[in-house]
Design a protein around this motif. Sequence first.
Motif, PDB file in Angstrom:
ATOM      1  N   LEU A 216       0.793  -1.226   0.000  1.00 15.40           N
ATOM      2  CA  LEU A 216       0.000   0.000   0.000  1.00 15.40           C
ATOM      3  C   LEU A 216       0.828   1.278   0.000  1.00 15.40           C
ATOM      4  CD1 LEU A 216      -2.853  -0.915   2.468  1.00 15.40           C
ATOM      5  CD2 LEU A 216      -3.074  -0.421   0.049  1.00 15.40           C
TER       6      LEU A 216
ATOM      7  N   VAL B  43      -6.326  -2.389  -0.151  1.00 13.18           N
ATOM      8  CA  VAL B  43      -5.579  -3.149  -1.161  1.00 13.18           C
ATOM      9  C   VAL B  43      -6.376  -3.219  -2.463  1.00 13.18           C
ATOM     10  CG1 VAL B  43      -4.704  -5.440  -1.725  1.00 13.18           C
ATOM     11  CG2 VAL B  43      -4.290  -4.477   0.533  1.00 13.18           C
ATOM     12  N   LYS B  46      -6.154   0.154  -4.249  1.00 11.72           N
ATOM     13  CA  LYS B  46      -4.877   0.390  -4.920  1.00 11.72           C
ATOM     14  C   LYS B  46      -4.795  -0.454  -6.194  1.00 11.72           C
ATOM     15  CE  LYS B  46       0.023   0.894  -4.554  1.00 11.72           C
ATOM     16  NZ  LYS B  46       1.211   1.062  -3.747  1.00 11.72           N
ATOM     17  N   TYR B  47      -5.252  -1.671  -6.102  1.00  9.03           N
ATOM     18  CA  TYR B  47      -5.208  -2.538  -7.277  1.00  9.03           C
ATOM     19  C   TYR B  47      -6.099  -1.991  -8.388  1.00  9.03           C
ATOM     20  CZ  TYR B  47      -5.116  -6.634 -10.213  1.00  9.03           C
ATOM     21  OH  TYR B  47      -4.952  -7.468 -11.280  1.00  9.03           O
TER      22      TYR B  47
END
Lengths: 318, 121
Positions: A216, B43, B46-47
Amino acid sequence: MTSSELDRTPRTLLVSESSSFLDPKNRISAQVQQLHFNHQVSVLLPECSSAPSHLDSVLNNFSSFYLIKKLPVYELLDRHFLETAVYHGAVFGLSYRTRIDEDNCVALMPNVVSVDLTDSSMAPGRRSYLRLLTSLKSRLQLQTDFLLSHHPGGGASIQPLLSRCDWSQHRPEVNCRVLTNLPCPAPLSCDPHSFLEWLGAVDAGISCENSSSSFLSSFVCPEPNTMHRHALSVSVSGLLLPHDIHRLLQELRRYVEQPRLASWVSMTVRGFADSPVSCSNHEHGFLRGGENFYTLMMFHDHTYQLHLAMGAHDVCPP
Amino acid sequence: MKEVEEKEEASVYQRVVLKNASPYHYLKVRLVLEDDSTRLSAVELKYFIITGLKSLYGEVGAALNFDVLKYDEDTLTAFLRVYSSLVKLWSSLTLLGSYQNQACAFRVLQVSRLNPLPKNM
């Protein structure tokens, strides 16, 4: 478009000054006075878990301010208001929630304005004044939510104006947090940008405990750093007077000059992103980001470091 | 990136002017989805952004270095930090139109070069 053209962005400026409070030519007081419209002041006190009483009292006694809904702008030209409030330099205010690049913005300042209300040609009754008044009343009916504040003692002068409008009084909001196990970089050992980034992260509650393999975020505390068992982070928000900020600054100086575990404190003052003016009456621009703040680091030995940040459309301060 | 330094030294006093010396940009963004109740983890967010970069700029674009500094899952609001290529990231966010077959949009709330801006009044 080539890749390098895509990367070109409007410039930002960071002016860093270091000096001592004991130097008679130090510009700190002038700097505090220059930023008229202060939205928030944040203070970080390392190795501190509760504010001492003097400091606590200053933080909780910032002046109140007023929010006027749908203020017709021509009311600011009211003769009585001008004579009792504006001419004495007692009031100043800012249009609220108006975006500088989209809406009309109004700023009322205690000294020079682009419509100079203290100029003799703008005296009530003179032609320029009457022309402006009629225009604001009939041709361009500007109305805006307005934040208004006054210097101590100037309260009575704005009551007549308030009585004609829908207004509410507000106290600045004070937020206090005790942070535990905070890694702090040594202030003089890393470059100003990294230090300011870390300070902004502490203020926004952003964690810098990221391992090198984290998906992250790769944000970490700049090296070298020391772990502080606790630290106090306080922020005051609203429409803040330079006078109150100056009082806070003096109190923080007194605090850090006493023998303590930590040798520094920081105070960050942010102006309004959509304020039409920034430091010393220069026009403030927004474009992508309305940066408009300064951070003052104060040290045990009376020295300080001042970092002034300006955005793309701002003039470099002298 | 240009760096201009002017130093004036007079005893203790020193002044340095840095122009465009910060390589990072900070963005505060919110993801607005057709179905309000959908939630993404940090997560997943972000992906998702990486897939947007890939569709616009290819594999090299997808390798753009950016961090999710802070994320609020309830409001789907994130603080991002990107190294130098603000335009690439911002344009990818603009053109990301659907998440798992529902329409979506990224609202860019604040952008700054220097340090993350706090919540505005």
